[in-house]
Design a protein around this motif. Structure first.
Motif, short mmCIF file in Angstrom:
data_model
loop_
_atom_site.label_atom_id
_atom_site.label_comp_id
_atom_site.label_asym_id
_atom_site.label_seq_id
_atom_site.Cartn_x
_atom_site.Cartn_y
_atom_site.Cartn_z
N ARG A 189 1.08 -1.11 0.13
CA ARG A 189 -0.67 -0.04 0.26
C ARG A 189 0.99 1.51 0.20
O ARG A 189 0.22 1.94 -0.50
CB ARG A 189 -1.08 0.14 1.68
N VAL A 190 2.24 0.92 0.52
CA VAL A 190 2.50 2.44 1.49
C VAL A 190 3.70 2.51 -0.56
O VAL A 190 3.11 4.30 -0.97
CB VAL A 190 4.07 2.14 2.03
N TRP A 191 4.34 1.61 -0.85
CA TRP A 191 4.85 1.78 -2.23
C TRP A 191 3.17 1.99 -3.37
O TRP A 191 3.70 3.59 -3.91
CB TRP A 191 5.34 0.47 -3.19
N ALA A 192 1.94 1.35 -3.25
CA ALA A 192 1.15 1.73 -4.37
C ALA A 192 0.52 3.46 -4.46
O ALA A 192 0.95 4.42 -5.01
CB ALA A 192 0.17 1.14 -4.25
N MET A 193 0.70 4.23 -2.78
CA MET A 193 0.15 5.33 -2.35
C MET A 193 1.73 6.14 -2.77
O MET A 193 1.29 7.31 -3.97
CB MET A 193 -0.64 5.27 -1.44
N ASP A 194 2.81 5.82 -2.59
CA ASP A 194 3.61 6.69 -3.29
C ASP A 194 3.95 6.95 -4.46
O ASP A 194 3.88 8.30 -5.42
CB ASP A 194 5.04 6.06 -3.00
N HIS A 195 2.97 5.95 -5.42
CA HIS A 195 2.62 6.02 -6.94
C HIS A 195 1.63 6.65 -7.11
O HIS A 195 0.99 6.67 -7.99
CB HIS A 195 2.93 5.05 -7.57
N GLY A 196 0.10 7.60 -6.70
CA GLY A 196 -0.82 8.26 -7.04
C GLY A 196 -1.94 7.06 -6.71
O GLY A 196 -2.65 7.76 -6.56
N ALA A 197 -1.76 6.07 -6.20
CA ALA A 197 -2.58 5.02 -6.33
C ALA A 197 -4.40 5.28 -5.25
O ALA A 197 -3.36 5.72 -3.86
CB ALA A 197 -2.58 3.26 -5.55
N THR A 198 -5.28 5.37 -5.44
CA THR A 198 -6.41 5.39 -4.64
C THR A 198 -7.14 4.44 -4.19
O THR A 198 -7.86 4.13 -3.60
CB THR A 198 -6.86 6.89 -5.27
N PRO B 259 3.72 -10.23 -11.07
CA PRO B 259 4.00 -9.11 -10.55
C PRO B 259 2.68 -8.19 -10.45
O PRO B 259 1.73 -8.01 -11.11
CB PRO B 259 5.11 -8.47 -11.39
N LEU B 260 2.77 -7.80 -8.76
CA LEU B 260 1.83 -6.60 -9.28
C LEU B 260 1.94 -5.12 -9.79
O LEU B 260 3.25 -5.30 -10.02
CB LEU B 260 1.94 -6.10 -7.21
N PHE B 261 1.18 -4.79 -10.03
CA PHE B 261 1.40 -3.62 -10.87
C PHE B 261 0.66 -1.97 -10.54
O PHE B 261 -0.79 -2.76 -9.91
CB PHE B 261 1.28 -3.51 -12.52
N ILE B 262 0.83 -0.98 -11.41
CA ILE B 262 0.17 0.14 -11.09
C ILE B 262 -0.72 0.45 -12.44
O ILE B 262 0.46 1.12 -13.10
CB ILE B 262 0.64 1.71 -9.67
N GLN B 263 -1.49 0.71 -12.43
CA GLN B 263 -1.90 1.81 -13.73
C GLN B 263 -2.97 3.15 -13.48
O GLN B 263 -3.13 2.95 -12.08
CB GLN B 263 -2.94 1.08 -14.51
N ASP B 264 -2.40 4.32 -14.62
CA ASP B 264 -2.58 5.75 -14.77
C ASP B 264 -4.05 5.61 -14.27
O ASP B 264 -5.25 5.09 -15.16
CB ASP B 264 -2.65 6.05 -15.40
N GLY B 265 -4.79 5.82 -14.17
CA GLY B 265 -6.52 7.03 -13.63
C GLY B 265 -5.86 8.18 -13.96
O GLY B 265 -5.90 8.67 -14.68
N PRO B 266 -7.95 8.77 -14.30
CA PRO B 266 -7.57 10.19 -14.21
C PRO B 266 -7.60 10.80 -13.09
O PRO B 266 -6.88 10.81 -11.70
CB PRO B 266 -9.64 10.28 -14.16
N HIS B 267 -7.22 12.12 -13.75
CA HIS B 267 -6.91 13.43 -12.34
C HIS B 267 -5.54 13.27 -11.51
O HIS B 267 -5.72 12.61 -10.36
CB HIS B 267 -8.20 13.74 -11.32
#
Ligand code: ADP
Ligand code: MG
Length: 703
Positions: free
Chosen positions: A36-45, A122-130
């Motif tokens: 969660r810390v990693w994902a939120m650092d990358h803007g994940a909500t 692997p887990l990954f993060i995708q960009d969303g809006p705003h």
């Protein structure tokens, strides 16, 4: 994870990844926190369990990291918003499963399904809006009773099965240090890119992904000037942007080029472990689709969007690799005395020999039927291409003789990948030649150090085709291992002689499946018939093969339960019927709203011309307008008759309750009549004025 997790937690995670332990609660919570810390650092909500239902695409449901916490501080109730993500939320979720294809495996009221984190991907993060982003957790998807409802669970099972079988065989020949093997997969993805504005004017492309009418332009791919040509700039911009988006997700894209048909292209990544490669292929298709949209293009993944012009495939490059990273299908310098290579190579050929029709079942879809049944890459006959040198290797082993074609000089240069060719130009360096030539017509070809399964549909997920291939090869390995065990006797390990004895037996057994010639030719259809290799040109026939191999899939290599197998069969058949009914209905609408009105408009125009000409005293009996009018009349009459028949079939087919029967009617009647109808719609298109023809033509769409 290695960087952020405490060492002991990371080690436990690695153990779990290798299937040795399951994650305890404290470990799962620790991982979830770091994630969660990693994902939120990358803007994940938000986070989502990302899975692969049997729809050839992926599914996701987003949840925010948000939670609300109330506490009493100094006697006052205070409520605050907090970020939260627990180990159990990471590991498992429970989406409503009732609306995913399940093939009758459970009733709609038993709606529960579970998604479970697949830690091997692997887990990954995708960009969303705003500026927001979403954390993606690759998952398997199972029913309340633990049955696989998705594509991934069975793929993982087949990977485990092949690993166990391969390790046993390797240990028998003395490779005792190998603890597991994995299959590797590199997916070449073909697709069309066309202008989105024009696309949006074609209801058939929008609804069915392919054109149901459309006459072929005078020039399309005859000059072969598009293949490997310069990539058009709008396309290059799209592909390059897609690559950047994919790199962000960890997808190692490598190759891009123009394909044979106009407006057709290909992208390919560097190969990876097969389950990860499947995830990455699905992501590639999604990102390409999305980026194309930004460039006002539409990406078509359908196997045959345009009649008369090459279709698209998905070439699944497949091999087997040890935990030390050694490719078991690498022929090495002396393949003829390399026991590992010979065993795994021959096992794969034998697997295709024994279960070719099963592989055919796994690639049967309404859209791929346009490629596999037609006179085009590849045919409905599954055979294996080996290339001259490996054919010679197998023949030499079989006939217990020295290799013919390897001179001393050639053997030297095989070390750098093949033989040396002299170009007779002093300024050009000598080049090395590959061990195999290419045979584009083969559905299953050995290409140097891997097999390339070329008949897979461009639109489908590579998961099930690879699963079936894994299962077939696993069975071949099991069988070969038990024969080798006997031949070896009570020696601690099998000798090269033992291996050659067994390999020889299997070379002989699997010989009929080897074919080096032109797979599109009529001679091959006849020759295959003589060899007893089936030519399966229709989907209903192909689906049946899945059930015919139930012994393999539920017993010898139990990757499916009987219920799961029947579920898969039913999902495939249902999907096929639905696809054809949707196409039939779309065609009906096209005829009524576009084709007939165009013919009528043009007829009216000619008729009034004729009246005017007659009024000024011309003899209108033998003028071209009159002839066109008459021909158009014939075409429309025929078209109306066929359209009525189509409507009748469509009404009938949806009432048939027996699935197999409905599939047969769909194939024998809908599929056939659509082809017949096309003769008249396309004839009308070439006769009417372009003013009356509102659908963008093939020339406009493709050039
Ligand atoms: P082609 O010349 O056949 O069109 P490409 O370069 O387009 O070849 O694609 C070949 C694919 O095969 C790539 O994705 C590549 O990573 C993959 N590949 C290479 N070696 C292996 C292997 N050992 N296992 C699986 N895939 C492989
Ligand atoms: Mg390629």
């Amino acid at each position: 994870m290695e960087k952020t997790l405490p060492k002991s937690v990371f080690q436990k995670f690695r153990q779990q990844q290798r299937g040795r332990t399951s994650l305890d609660r404290a470990t799962a919570d620790a991982i979830a926190h770091a994630v969660r810390v990693w994902a939120m650092d990358h803007g994940a909500t938000h986070y989502t369990h990302w899975f692969q239902p049997q729809t050839d695409t992926t599914a996701e449901k987003h949840d925010a990291f948000l939670d609300i916490k109330s506490s009493i501080i100094n006697g006052i109730k205070t409520t605050v918003a907090i970020d939260s993500f627990s180990g159990s939320q990471l590991l498992q979720a429970e989406p409503d499963a009732s609306s995913f294809p399940h093939g009758g495996i459970r009733s709609t009221f038993e709606a529960r399904g579970y998604t479970v984190w697949d830690t091997t991907s692997p887990l990954f993060i995708q960009d969303g809006p705003h500026g927001t982003a979403v954390l993606y957790i690759p998952c398997v998807f199972i029913s309340y009773n633990g049955e696989a409802l998705d594509e991934k669970t069975v793929l993982l099972r087949s990977n485990e099965a092949i690993s166990n079988a391969a390790v046993r065989l390797l240990h028998m020949i003395g490779d005792t240090e190998v603890r597991n093997v994995h299959t590797t997969l590199g997916v070449e993805q073909e697709f069309f890119l066309i202008d989105r504005g024009l696309y949006s004017l074609r209801p058939d492309l929008k609804i069915c992904g392919r054109t149901l009418v459309g006459s072929i332009p005078p020039k399309h791919q005859q000059l072969e000037d598009h293949y490997f040509g310069q990539i058009p700039s709008r396309v290059l911009a799209t592909i390059a942007e897609t690559e950047i988006e994919l790199y962000k997700l960890g997808v190692p894209m490598k190759t891009r080029h123009n394909e044979v048909a106009p407006a057709q292209f290909e992208m390919a990544p560097i190969f990876e472990e097969s389950a990860v490669a499947v995830d990455h292929n699905l992501l590639t298709m999604q990102i390409l689709h999305r980026v194309a949209h930004r460039h006002k293009l539409k990406c078509l993944f359908h196997e045959k969007p345009f009649k008369g012009i090459n279709g698209s495939g998905k070439h699944c490059n497949w091999s087997i690799c040890t935990d030390a990273g050694e490719n078991l299908l690498d022929p090495s310098v002396k393949p003829e005395s390399n026991p590992r290579f010979l065993l795994f190579f021959v096992a794969t050929v034998y697997a295709v020999y024994k279960h070719g029709t099963l592989l055919r079942a796994g690639i049967a879809t309404a859209s791929n039927e346009h490629r596999l049944g037609a006179n085009e890459a590849p045919p409905g006959i599954i055979s294996v291409f080996l290339g001259d040198q490996l054919n010679e290797v197998l023949n030499a082993v079989e006939e217990q003789r020295e290799l013919k074609s390897f001179s001393q000089h050639q053997i030297q240069s095989v070390k750098v990948g093949g033989t040396v060719l002299d170009l007779k130009v002093a300024t050009l360096p000598p080049i090395s030649r590959d061990l195999t030539d290419r045979n584009r017509t083969s559905p299953f070809a050995f290409t140097g150090n891997k097999f390339e399964f070329r008949a897979v549909g461009s639109k489908q997920s590579p998961s099930f085709p690879v699963t079936l291939l894994n299962a077939a090869v696993t069975e071949a390995l099991l069988e070969i291992t038990s024969v080798l065990e006997e031949v070896k006797g009570d020696k601690p390990k099998a000798s090269l002689e033992d291996v050659l004895t067994v390999v020889r037996m299997y070379i002989k057994k699997s010989k009929p499946i080897r074919f080096e010639g032109d797979n599109y030719s009529q001679e091959w259809v006849e020759e295959a018939g003589r060899r007893g290799i089936e030519n399966i040109t229709s989907c209903p026939e192909a689906f049946k093969k899945l059930l015919e191999h139930q012994n393999l899939l539920t017993e010898t290599v139990p990757i499916l339960t009987m219920a799961e197998l029947h579920c898969r069969y039913q999902v495939m058949v249902e999907r096929y019927i639905k696809d054809l009914v949707i196409e039939g209905n779309t065609l009906k609408t096209l005829i009524n709203q576009y084709v007939l009105p165009a013919a009528f408009d043009y007829r009216k125009e000619i008729a009034s011309t004729l009246v005017s000409l007659k009024n000024v005293g011309m003899d209108i009996n033998n003028i071209p307008e009159k002839m066109i009018l008459e021909e158009l009349g014939k075409d429309t009459d025929e078209l109306i008759k066929l359209n009525d028949k189509l409507c009748e079939i469509l009404e009938r087919v949806v009432k048939i309750t027996d699935l197999d029967q409905a599939a047969l009617v769909a194939h024998n009647e809908i599929f056939t009549i659509m082809e017949d109808i096309r003769k008249y719609t396309d004839s009308i298109e070439t006769k009417v004025s372009s003013k009356c023809w509102l659908l963008p033509s093939y020339s406009e769409l493709l050039f």
